[in-house]
Scaffold this active site. Structure first.
Site, PDB file in Angstrom:
ATOM      1  N   GLN A 192      -6.623  -8.350 -16.618  1.00  0.00           N
ATOM      2  CA  GLN A 192      -7.196  -7.361 -15.700  1.00  0.00           C
ATOM      3  C   GLN A 192      -7.431  -6.042 -16.426  1.00  0.00           C
ATOM      4  OE1 GLN A 192      -5.788  -4.412 -14.281  1.00  0.00           O
ATOM      5  NE2 GLN A 192      -3.847  -4.602 -15.381  1.00  0.00           N
ATOM      6  N   THR A 225      -1.851   1.615  -9.864  1.00  0.00           N
ATOM      7  CA  THR A 225      -0.863   0.593  -9.533  1.00  0.00           C
ATOM      8  C   THR A 225      -0.061   1.032  -8.316  1.00  0.00           C
ATOM      9  OG1 THR A 225       0.858  -0.828 -10.477  1.00  0.00           O
ATOM     10  CG2 THR A 225       0.868   1.478 -11.180  1.00  0.00           C
ATOM     11  N   GLY A 233      -0.989  -7.304  -0.447  1.00  0.00           N
ATOM     12  CA  GLY A 233      -2.090  -6.781  -1.245  1.00  0.00           C
ATOM     13  C   GLY A 233      -2.383  -7.601  -2.487  1.00  0.00           C
ATOM     14  N   ALA A 289       1.087 -12.902   1.594  1.00  0.00           N
ATOM     15  CA  ALA A 289      -0.188 -12.489   2.187  1.00  0.00           C
ATOM     16  C   ALA A 289      -0.344 -10.970   2.144  1.00  0.00           C
ATOM     17  CB  ALA A 289      -0.292 -12.997   3.624  1.00  0.00           C
ATOM     18  N   ASP A 321      -7.962  -7.318 -10.469  1.00  0.00           N
ATOM     19  CA  ASP A 321      -6.777  -8.187 -10.405  1.00  0.00           C
ATOM     20  C   ASP A 321      -7.154  -9.666 -10.317  1.00  0.00           C
ATOM     21  OD1 ASP A 321      -4.836  -6.199 -10.584  1.00  0.00           O
ATOM     22  OD2 ASP A 321      -4.852  -5.832  -8.426  1.00  0.00           O
ATOM     23  N   LYS A 359      -2.951   1.721  -4.561  1.00  0.00           N
ATOM     24  CA  LYS A 359      -4.217   0.976  -4.574  1.00  0.00           C
ATOM     25  C   LYS A 359      -5.008   1.138  -3.278  1.00  0.00           C
ATOM     26  CE  LYS A 359      -2.775  -2.547  -7.904  1.00  0.00           C
ATOM     27  NZ  LYS A 359      -2.697  -3.995  -8.190  1.00  0.00           N
ATOM     28  N   ASN A 401      -7.937  -0.979  -8.108  1.00  0.00           N
ATOM     29  CA  ASN A 401      -7.002  -0.809  -9.225  1.00  0.00           C
ATOM     30  C   ASN A 401      -7.683  -0.198 -10.448  1.00  0.00           C
ATOM     31  OD1 ASN A 401      -8.473  -2.936 -10.393  1.00  0.00           O
ATOM     32  ND2 ASN A 401      -6.656  -3.875 -11.284  1.00  0.00           N
ATOM     33  N   ARG A 449       5.657 -15.590   5.204  1.00  0.00           N
ATOM     34  CA  ARG A 449       6.765 -15.565   6.174  1.00  0.00           C
ATOM     35  C   ARG A 449       6.231 -15.251   7.576  1.00  0.00           C
ATOM     36  NH1 ARG A 449      11.800 -15.656   3.793  1.00  0.00           N
ATOM     37  NH2 ARG A 449      11.895 -15.039   1.598  1.00  0.00           N
TER      38      ARG A 449
END
Length: 273
Positions: free
Chosen positions: A244, A61, A128, A126, A101, A65, A86, A150
Site C-alpha cells: 500500500q 493511519t 474500516g 466488518a 489499502d 482515516k 489513507n 460479531r
C-alpha cells in the site's frame, strides 16, 4: 526538498518512514518523509500546517482515516467506496484523497502466488479495515466473498453497500455458510489482543490460505491458530503495508518502486527488534 509524512496517534511505532526512505533511495527521488503525531482533536490543523510548510502528500493511519475522508476536496473511487482515506495528495492547490489499502492487500496476495479469481473468500470483521479492501477484492472476480462479524448487522450492511460490485454476503460469526473457503482473511482486531478467532475450525478444513492484516515480530495469534487447524499457507500484513505504501509512492512520484528488497529489510528489522 519535497516533504511527505504519515499522520497518526500514536505514530512512534510507524514503519512508514523506513519504507519510504528505502523507496526514495531505490528510485533516486529527493524527498523527506516524517512521522507526525497529530492531536486527536487537531488532525485538520496538523494537515493544514504541513501543507503550508511545503507538504506534497501524506499517509494517514489510525485514527484519522475517516477524518481525512471528510477533509479532502476530491476523492478517488476507491476512497469513496471505502469511506476512508489513507493517502493525501496535494496537487494544483487541491487536497486529493485516495485509499491504497485494498490494492496493497491484493498485491501482497498476488506476490505470494495467491489469486482470488473464482475463489471463495471469507473476511472476519466488518470495520474500516474490511471496508477498505472489499472493492479491490471484488475486482479480482472471486466466486464469492462472505463478511462475518460479531455484530451481524454491520457485516450485512457492508454486503449491501458493495453487492452491486460482485457476489458479497454478510452474517454474524455464528452464521457463516457451512462451506469450504479458499482464502480466510482476518481484518478484525483479535490478533492485537492475542485472541484466536471465534469461528469453527471446520472453516480451515479445506487448507485455505489464511491472511492476518496484523503483523509483528512473532507469528500472530490468528495465524498460529490457523496453522494448528491445518491451513495451507499463513501470511501476515507486513507485505500489505509495503504494497500500500508503494502505491502511495506511485501516486506522489509517478514511479512504482520494487517492493521485494523493502519487504526483506523490514522483516529483518522486525526480527532484530
Amino acid at each position: 526538498m519535497d516533504q511527505y509524512a504519515v499522520f497518526g496517534n500514536p505514530i512512534a511505532h510507524s514503519k512508514s518512514p523506513f519504507i519510504h526512505k528505502m523507496f526514495a533511495e531505490q528510485t533516486g527521488q529527493s524527498l523527506h518523509y516524517a512521522a507526525i503525531l497529530s492531536p486527536l482533536d487537531g488532525f485538520a490543523e496538523s494537515v493544514s500546517t504541513f501543507i503550508a510548510s511545503g507538504g506534497r502528500g501524506a499517509n494517514v493511519t489510525v485514527p484519522f482515516k475517516e477524518q481525512a475522508f471528510k477533509l479532502v476536496e476530491q476523492l478517488s473511487p476507491a476512497a469513496r467506496q471505502a469511506g476512508s482515506v489513507n493517502t493525501l495528495i496535494y496537487q494544483d492547490g487541491k487536497l486529493l484523497g485516495d485509499n491504497t489499502d485494498g490494492i496493497g492487500l491484493v498485491k501482497d496476495l498476488l506476490f505470494n502466488g495467491v489469486g482470488l479469481k473464482d475463489k471463495a473468500v471469507l473476511i472476519l470483521g466488518a470495520g474500516g479495515a474490511t471496508r477498505g479492501v472489499v472493492l479491490p477484492i471484488l475486482k479480482q472476480q472471486p466466486g464469492m466473498l462472505h463478511i462475518a462479524n460479531r455484530t451481524a448487522a454491520k457485516a450485512e450492511e457492508l454486503a449491501r453497500h458493495f453487492c452491486q460490485f460482485g457476489p458479497v454476503t454478510g452474517s454474524g460469526l455464528e452464521a457463516i455458510p457451512p462451506m469450504a473457503f479458499d482464502v480466510v482473511i482476518n481484518a478484525s482486531s483479535s490478533s492485537l489482543s492475542g485472541e484466536s478467532p471465534d469461528i469453527a475450525s471446520s472453516y480451515i478444513a479445506n487448507q485455505p490460505v489464511c491472511y492476518d492484516m496484523v503483523y509483528g515480530k512473532e507469528i500472530t495469534a490468528f495465524n498460529n491458530w490457523c496453522a494448528a487447524q491445518g491451513a495451507g499457507l499463513t501470511l501476515d500484513g507486513l507485505g500489505m503495508l509495503v504494497e500500500q505504501a508503494a502505491q502511495s509512492f506511485y501516486l506522489w512520484r509517478g514511479i512504482m518502486p520494487d517492493t521485494q528488497p523493502v519487504r526483506q529489510a523490514l522483516r529483518m528489522s522486525l526480527s532484530q527488534a
